[in-house]
Design an enzyme around this catalytic site. Structure first.
Site, short mmCIF file in Angstrom:
data_model
loop_
_atom_site.label_atom_id
_atom_site.label_comp_id
_atom_site.label_asym_id
_atom_site.label_seq_id
_atom_site.Cartn_x
_atom_site.Cartn_y
_atom_site.Cartn_z
CD GLU A 13 -1.58 -2.13 2.21
OE1 GLU A 13 -0.11 -2.18 2.18
OE2 GLU A 13 -2.35 -2.57 3.04
CG ASP A 99 -1.94 -3.44 5.96
OD1 ASP A 99 -0.70 -3.76 5.95
OD2 ASP A 99 -2.19 -2.48 6.27
CG ASP A 101 -6.85 -4.67 7.61
OD1 ASP A 101 -6.85 -4.73 6.29
OD2 ASP A 101 -6.44 -3.65 8.39
CD GLU A 103 -11.20 -0.93 4.21
OE1 GLU A 103 -10.93 -0.05 3.22
OE2 GLU A 103 -12.43 -1.09 4.57
CE1 TYR A 324 -1.76 -3.67 9.18
CE2 TYR A 324 -3.33 -4.84 10.11
CZ TYR A 324 -3.11 -3.81 9.25
OH TYR A 324 -3.89 -3.27 8.64
NE ARG A 326 -5.25 0.93 10.56
CZ ARG A 326 -4.50 1.02 9.53
NH1 ARG A 326 -3.98 -0.04 8.84
NH2 ARG A 326 -4.22 2.26 9.13
CG HIS A 371 -3.34 -9.03 12.52
ND1 HIS A 371 -3.93 -8.01 12.59
CD2 HIS A 371 -3.44 -9.72 11.33
CE1 HIS A 371 -4.62 -7.84 11.08
NE2 HIS A 371 -4.25 -9.16 10.53
#
Length: 921
Positions: A13, A99, A101, A103, A324, A326, A371
């Site tokens: 990203e 990532d 997740d 998103e 990570y 989040r 995670h």
């Protein structure tokens, strides 16, 4: 798919993440950044003309055909997509390394849809950016998780439907430009409800007695507080309700008189010990950080906003310092647990590490992410001393916080003992024959994890009191021991209203209720501030009157949408979709169209069947005594519904009372919090506003009335244009609206003492000072940033407002003879130098520009974000902003989406089929 012979293309990203990963993969890989999402739902206004009337015209989502979304590549990402396609032509494989997740999974899927690769595609995932983790991720890839993509797409469509259906209601009934959102509206309601509690709160006073006692030596003196009178417990703050009533059972409410008499009676007497209790004290360390607890602790200890904490954490993650950021999980991997225990043993000794590792398996309500907890990256942690050379400022502070919390989580309990002593004094006075004092103290005999870290507290006063208690060591005492009363004083207290939310406590409350997700907390808090629903006062979040009006409308007409349980259940449903246990289309149908089986109304029917909404009533907030606050088009104001002499209940007017023809009103300035707007303050504002609109006299030259007013942005004077004067125009021509002259008062002027002469001088501005040698006029003017001179396009600042009237032509010419201090002629020095940019190899500096501070290397300029402090910004953050700016390419004006975007819509069916097939597989 046909495999090429080139290098393997890895897409992440962010440019910073790409740079770090590229260093670990070697020459066989090319790592490039997408710079976030590349596709999204367009605004309906950006759709091609022929699509605006079709099924996608209202939401860019076809609600009647499976809630099919219509995606387009963002205009500022077209250059990036073209660049990625070019790189893909020469690639042998494509690794989507976004990532792990929702998103990130969605970004990977959109890249796949937009790039249409003809080479093998692999989904590469990792939770930390270290050499070992990246090498493992390259060799252990998987397919895109279409269930997670479905959950993200559902959330995006849900937010589009919510915003586009509910926001227009706010525009019509409250104010244009407002917005509603699935999480932001609920968060706003939480802040408003807390302020309502504060507004309704009634303070209560109560008293007790504090004394100093000693058995013998002064060194053994300790403090105790009155706890009971004649065997009945003394009331404390927790015994009072928010309305001021005493609700505690079996308590005595001391007033000042009795407390003072008890204190006076105790002084000459001797106390005796009646009871001594001692018990072991044990305190366990806190679990490693989740996203929520990291934001809370960064707010408490580092005074970071949620948004800034996540921004700094993102940089630490992308540069390989932490895992990570989040996550809902508090678990640590076996390697991380070993690393933490090893570091604790090396730094503090073997006795500070328990025999077996600590396990933190418990997750919060609706935990989503899979995670680990947030911890230092790698199988061996770098200590703060080891990263001090590469991290600075906020990045170092946050890394140190994460390191301490992680290491402490694997350390031994803190141990000690807590002693409680009770003392009796036979006062023998009326109403208090015998009184009892209590004291307690905790002694830490083994610090354990406290040697490394101690969690902060939201209530600072309570935290200080607890810290003092833990440091208080009581003398060795036994029952029957006499004690000298050294001091006895009556002590008065007042109950306190519920504390306002801070960013930390709001995040905690949202997490406890299951509202929002780790990735949304910071963005939600930023949104409600940017939308004007909340402002900060110190660290407290204070709702605006606008938030009161919006929340009331949503509560009364969209109750389900701002219901805490309903909002949390939506998060649970999204989790079910992500796990493959719920269908995207079926869920969206129930949400939007309703469910016949349960007679539950859908969003569409709620909006269509609103009925009559009294816009004035919705925007009215009663504050008592016939006073209300109204939210008007130009801001909030207070209005007197029942003037003095009018009975509020019956409307009867007392004899001799003067009732104004129109209600008195006064503007509420932005610095007044809602709970401060009492009826007494409202009357003060109305009295001040009595000077508002005060006629100072007539301008002898024009004959117009000159009035002084108190505006929202400060006091000013203006002239009154009569209707017949405005209508006086040549026949056959359109009338140009006559604008009255207006001027702000100088800083040293007051409305109450302003004269007509003062007003006329203000209205005479701008003043022509004279002309220079070439005949160019020079004028003195008062502007937004203070007084200044103007000659053509050349402006020069003046030092005082009085100079506007006093400066002579000679003085003005002398000012223009000096070199200009701003602009190209004499550029201001940079605010900060950051070093050499790793991409352009040019020096990077922070400058102050017309639209705010920015970083530049002489070729690329990047504006600093809201939470970037020009004085504290790190070189890494500056390089990151420049890299993001370069990746976006030059700024272009948004245009309507071309018809070629229809190809995306045509492929929608194929996309759905493809995803469904993947699920079956």
């Amino acid at each position: 798919m046909a495999a090429g012979k080139g290098r393997k293309l890895v897409i992440v990203e962010s440019p910073a993440k790409a740079k770090t990963i590229a260093g670990y993969l070697g020459g066989d890989f090319e790592v490039e950044a997408s710079v976030g999402h590349i596709r999204d739902l367009p605004n309906p206004s950006e759709l091609p003309a022929d699509m605006k009337k079709g099924p996608f015209g209202k939401f860019a989502v076809d609600v009647d055909n499976g809630f099919e979304p219509y995606y387009v590549v963002d205009p500022d990402k077209k250059k990036k997509v073209a660049e990625l396609k070019r790189l893909l032509k020469d690639a042998s494989e494509l690794y989507l390394a976004t990532d792990e997740d929702r998103e990130g999974e969605a970004i990977a899927w959109h890249l796949l849809e937009a790039l249409k690769p003809r080479v093998p595609v692999k989904r590469m995932v990792f939770h930390e950016i270290t050499r070992e983790a990246i090498q493992r991720a390259v060799n252990d890839t998987r397919e895109i998780d279409t269930a997670m993509v479905d959950a993200q797409e559902t959330r995006r469509i849900l937010d589009r439907l919510y915003g586009y259906e509910v926001s227009p209601v706010l525009w019509r009934k409250v104010r244009q430009g407002l917005s509603a959102g699935r999480v932001q509206s609920v968060a706003t309601r939480m802040v408003v409800e807390r302020e309502r509690e504060r507004m309704a709160f009634v303070r209560s006073s109560y008293w007790d007695v504090e004394g100093d006692f000693t058995p013998e030596a002064a060194s053994q003196q300790f403090t105790a507080r009155l706890s009971s009178v004649d065997g009945t417990r003394v009331a404390t703050g927790r015994d009072f309700a928010d309305d001021g009533r005493l609700t505690g059972k079996g308590v005595v409410h001391l007033d000042e008189a009795l407390a003072t008499r008890i204190a006076a009676a105790c002084l000459p007497l001797t106390a005796r010990v009646t009871d001594v209790q001692e018990k072991p004290y044990t305190r366990r360390p806190s679990a490693p950080f989740t996203t929520s607890t990291l934001q809370q602790e960064a707010s408490r200890k580092l005074r970071m906003s949620s948004k800034n904490a996540m921004r700094v954490a993102q940089r630490l993650y992308e540069n390989g310092y932490i895992t990570y950021m989040r996550t809902d999980s508090t678990t640590l991997s076996d390697a991380a647990t070993t690393a933490a225990r090893s570091q604790a043993r090396d730094l503090y000794g073997a006795e500070y590490v328990p025999d077996s590792p600590r396990r933190y398996e418990k997750k919060v309500k609706n935990a989503q992410e899979a995670h680990e907890a947030i911890r230092p990256a790698g199988d061996r942690f770098r200590s703060p001393a080891q990263v001090a050379g590469s991290l600075r400022g906020e990045e170092f502070a946050l890394y140190e916080l994460i390191w301490k919390r992680t290491v402490a989580s694997q350390m031994a309990d803190a141990r000690g003992s807590t002693a409680t002593v009770k003392l009796a004094v036979d006062t023998a006075i009326e109403g208090a024959q015998s009184v009892e004092f209590s004291a307690s103290g905790t002694v830490i005999t083994f610090k354990g994890f406290l040697a490394a870290y101690e969690e902060g507290r939201d209530d600072e006063a309570a935290a200080r009191a607890d810290a003092a208690a833990e440091e208080r060591r009581l003398p060795k005492l036994s029952a029957g021991v006499p004690l000298e009363v050294v001091r006895a004083e009556a002590d008065g207290h007042e109950t306190s209203p519920p504390a306002r939310f801070t960013e930390a406590t709001l995040v905690k409350a949202m997490e406890e209720r299951g509202i929002g997700r780790p990735s949304t907390y910071a963005a939600t808090i930023g949104t409600i501030q940017d939308r004007g629903y909340v402002f900060t006062k110190g660290q407290a979040l204070v709702p605006t009157w606008l938030a009161f009006a919006v929340t009331r409308l949503l509560e009364e007409h969209f109750g389900n949408l701002v219901d805490y349980e309903f909002t949390a259940s939506m998060e649970e449903d999204l989790d079910r979709i992500a796990n493959g246990d719920e269908g995207r289309v079926e869920w969206l149908k129930r949400f939007y169209f309703g469910e016949e089986a349960t007679s539950a109304a859908g969003l569409r029917s709620l909006v269509e069947d609103l009925g009559e909404i009294d816009a004035k009533e919705i925007s009215t907030i009663p504050i008592g005594d016939g006073m209300v606050v109204r939210v008007g088009r130009y801001g909030p104001y207070v209005e007197e519904l029942a003037p003095a002499g009018v009975d509020l209940a019956t409307g009867e007017v007392a004899e001799g009372a003067e009732v104004p023809a129109t209600p008195r009103r006064a503007t509420i300035t932005d610095d007044i919090a809602p709970d401060e707007m009492t009826p007494e303050m409202a009357r003060e504002l109305l009295e001040v506003a009595a000077d508002d609109g005060k006629v100072l006299g007539k301008d002898p030259e024009t004959g117009r009335e000159i009035v002084a007013r108190a505006g929202r942005y400060g006091p000013y004077v203006t002239e009154v244009i009569e209707d017949d004067e405005a209508a006086d125009k040549p026949k056959g021509k359109k009338a140009a609206k006559v604008k009255p002259r207006t001027a702000s008062l100088f800083k040293d002027m007051e409305l109450s003492t302003l004269t007509l002469d003062d007003a006329l001088k203000l209205l005479s501005l701008p003043r022509v000072v004279g002309a220079d040698a070439e005949g160019a006029p020079i004028t003195a003017q008062n502007g937004r940033y203070g007084p200044y001179l103007k000659k053509g396009t050349d402006s020069r600042s003046l030092t005082t407002e009085q100079q506007l009237f006093d400066i002579t032509l000679e003085e003005a010419l002398a000012i223009y003879a000096q070199p200009k201090q701003r602009g190209r002629a004499a550029a201001t020095p940079p605010l900060k130098e950051l070093g050499t940019d790793p991409v352009s190899s040019k020096p990077v500096v922070v400058k102050d520009g017309r639209f705010g501070p920015y970083v530049t290397d002489g070729e690329t300029n990047a504006t600093l974000r809201k939470d970037d402090d020009p004085a504290a910004i790190t070189p890494e953050r500056g390089y990151e902003l420049l890299a993001e700016k370069r990746a976006k390419g030059p700024t272009t004006r948004k245009r309507a989406v071309k018809k070629t975007a229809k190809k995306t819509a045509k492929k929608a069916t194929a996309r759905t089929t493809k995803k469904a097939t993947a699920k079956k597989a």
